[in-house]
Design a protein around this motif. Structure first.
Motif, short mmCIF file in Angstrom:
data_model
loop_
_atom_site.label_atom_id
_atom_site.label_comp_id
_atom_site.label_asym_id
_atom_site.label_seq_id
_atom_site.Cartn_x
_atom_site.Cartn_y
_atom_site.Cartn_z
N ASP A 1 1.02 3.81 -12.61
CA ASP A 1 0.14 4.26 -13.68
C ASP A 1 0.65 5.61 -14.16
O ASP A 1 0.39 6.64 -13.55
CB ASP A 1 -1.30 4.37 -13.19
CG ASP A 1 -2.30 4.57 -14.34
OD1 ASP A 1 -1.90 5.12 -15.38
OD2 ASP A 1 -3.47 4.18 -14.18
N GLN B 1 -0.49 -0.77 -22.51
CA GLN B 1 -0.60 -1.08 -21.09
C GLN B 1 0.78 -1.27 -20.45
O GLN B 1 0.98 -0.92 -19.28
CB GLN B 1 -1.46 -2.33 -20.90
CG GLN B 1 -2.89 -2.12 -21.40
CD GLN B 1 -3.87 -3.02 -20.68
OE1 GLN B 1 -3.94 -3.02 -19.46
NE2 GLN B 1 -4.62 -3.78 -21.44
N TYR C 1 -6.82 -6.07 -12.88
CA TYR C 1 -5.71 -6.58 -13.67
C TYR C 1 -5.42 -8.06 -13.38
O TYR C 1 -4.38 -8.57 -13.72
CB TYR C 1 -4.45 -5.76 -13.41
CG TYR C 1 -4.59 -4.31 -13.78
CD1 TYR C 1 -4.98 -3.96 -15.06
CD2 TYR C 1 -4.37 -3.32 -12.85
CE1 TYR C 1 -5.13 -2.63 -15.41
CE2 TYR C 1 -4.52 -1.98 -13.19
CZ TYR C 1 -4.89 -1.64 -14.48
OH TYR C 1 -5.04 -0.32 -14.81
N ARG D 1 2.09 2.05 -19.71
CA ARG D 1 1.33 2.71 -18.64
C ARG D 1 1.68 2.17 -17.26
O ARG D 1 1.67 2.91 -16.28
CB ARG D 1 -0.16 2.53 -18.91
CG ARG D 1 -1.05 3.18 -17.86
CD ARG D 1 -2.50 3.15 -18.27
NE ARG D 1 -3.35 3.75 -17.24
CZ ARG D 1 -4.65 3.98 -17.36
NH1 ARG D 1 -5.27 3.67 -18.50
NH2 ARG D 1 -5.33 4.52 -16.37
#
Length: 334
Positions: free
Chosen positions: A275, A200, A7, A203
């Motif tokens: 996550d 994302q 990331y 998440r």
């Protein structure tokens, strides 16, 4: 720190987005009050980023030039002079028809200096100071100091050094509140890029989106982060460090008393992205959010992002207060 490398940035798909470690302090003071310590604060940041091989290479300061400039010795000298000595006295003493009165009140800040690292593109190192307008009657607005570190700093120097940087800055700054944690950084085109990150963001609740020009906090906190700094007024309003310790039971949460009646709440030894697909919902962050909910900045409708419905943005804003989504897979399944 293996959980961060994928990331660091979004590579070819979204090259203008990076994940960084962001440290922010909200200062209830004019530039003149904090000017004597800003040079030292900048030096502290430069010393720390040197541990990870970082440096600052370019700057932005509209009172020097409208264009980005390289940090040559001449520009460094001018930038440091702007930080160390505010250019303007009280606006009350200015002629309201003058050029500078009109310009300052239109742009709504006194000084704004941004220093960045990288050659052709920013590399994740950034120092920014934006000061509120100086009025004789104390303003309810805040000046803001912000620094960032790229993910590779956490890999090279470790989260302990990032923690030390945030606390070293806090030791010297007269803040109302502050925080440090994972944050997205947009080199440009934020409004067009955010819709592409919708899945994302949902998440990874540990990712923050930097708030644009958050001036009027009025004893409010702008979210839950890895490190959460509370100034004297906010800490007193909440009930002090003992009240925090009595309510925060997560084993990785610590409450540390700082000088001057201030406190630091740390949610673990390192910043976490979480996550939700794997059931990683960041329970320590959620516990703190429930405790501080009365003082969290409420969702404002004007904060709705392009490409998001008001409900989607509100849910993200309250992501540590809303029920977490059911995991898609169990991390114990391998």
């Amino acid at each position: 720190m293996s959980k961060y490398p994928s990331y660091q940035h979004f590579a070819a798909s979204l090259p203008r987005v990076q994940l960084v470690m962001r440290v922010v302090f909200y200062l209830p003071h004019d530039h003149a009050v904090v000017a004597p310590i800003l040079r030292r604060v900048l030096d502290i940041y430069l010393d720390f980023i040197g541990l990870g091989g970082g440096s600052l290479t370019s700057g932005e300061d509209s009172d020097i030039t409208e264009d980005t400039f390289p940090l040559t010795p001449e520009f460094w000298e001018e930038v440091q002079r702007h930080l160390a000595k505010p250019r303007f006295e009280y606006l009350d003493d200015m002629d309201q028809d003058s050029y500078w009165f009109r310009r300052l009140t239109k742009r709504n800040f006194d000084t704004w200096v941004i220093l960045k690292g990288g050659d052709s593109e920013p590399d994740g190192y950034e120092f920014s100071f934006e000061s509120r307008l100086p009025w004789r009657e104390p303003s309810s607005e805040y000046s803001v100091l912000s620094v960032t570190l790229p993910m590779r700093f956490l890999e090279v120097a470790g989260p302990e050094k990032a923690h030390d940087l945030a606390q070293s800055l806090a030791d010297r700054l007269p803040f109302a509140t502050g925080h440090a944690g994972l944050s997205l950084s947009f080199t440009r085109g934020k409004s067009k890029l955010l819709p592409l990150l919708k899945d994302q963001l949902a998440r990874h609740p540990g990712w923050a989106i930097p708030v644009t020009r958050l001036w009027h906090q009025e004893k409010r906190i702008d979210g839950i982060h890895w490190l959460n700094f509370l100034g004297p007024a906010m800490l007193e309003t909440i009930g002090g460090t003992q009240a925090l310790r009595s309510h925060l039971r997560h084993p990785e949460t610590t409450v540390q008393e700082l000088t001057g009646g201030r406190a630091l709440i740390s949610l673990g030894p390192a910043p976490l992205a979480g996550d939700t697909k794997l059931g990683e919902t960041l329970p320590a962050y959620r516990e703190l959010a429930r405790l501080l909910e009365p003082w969290l900045l409420p969702f404002a409708r004007f904060n709705t992002w392009d490409g998001y419905t008001e409900e989607e943005t509100r849910h993200w804003w309250r992501r540590f207060l809303e029920p977490p989504p059911a995991p898609v897979s169990n991390p114990l399944d391998g």
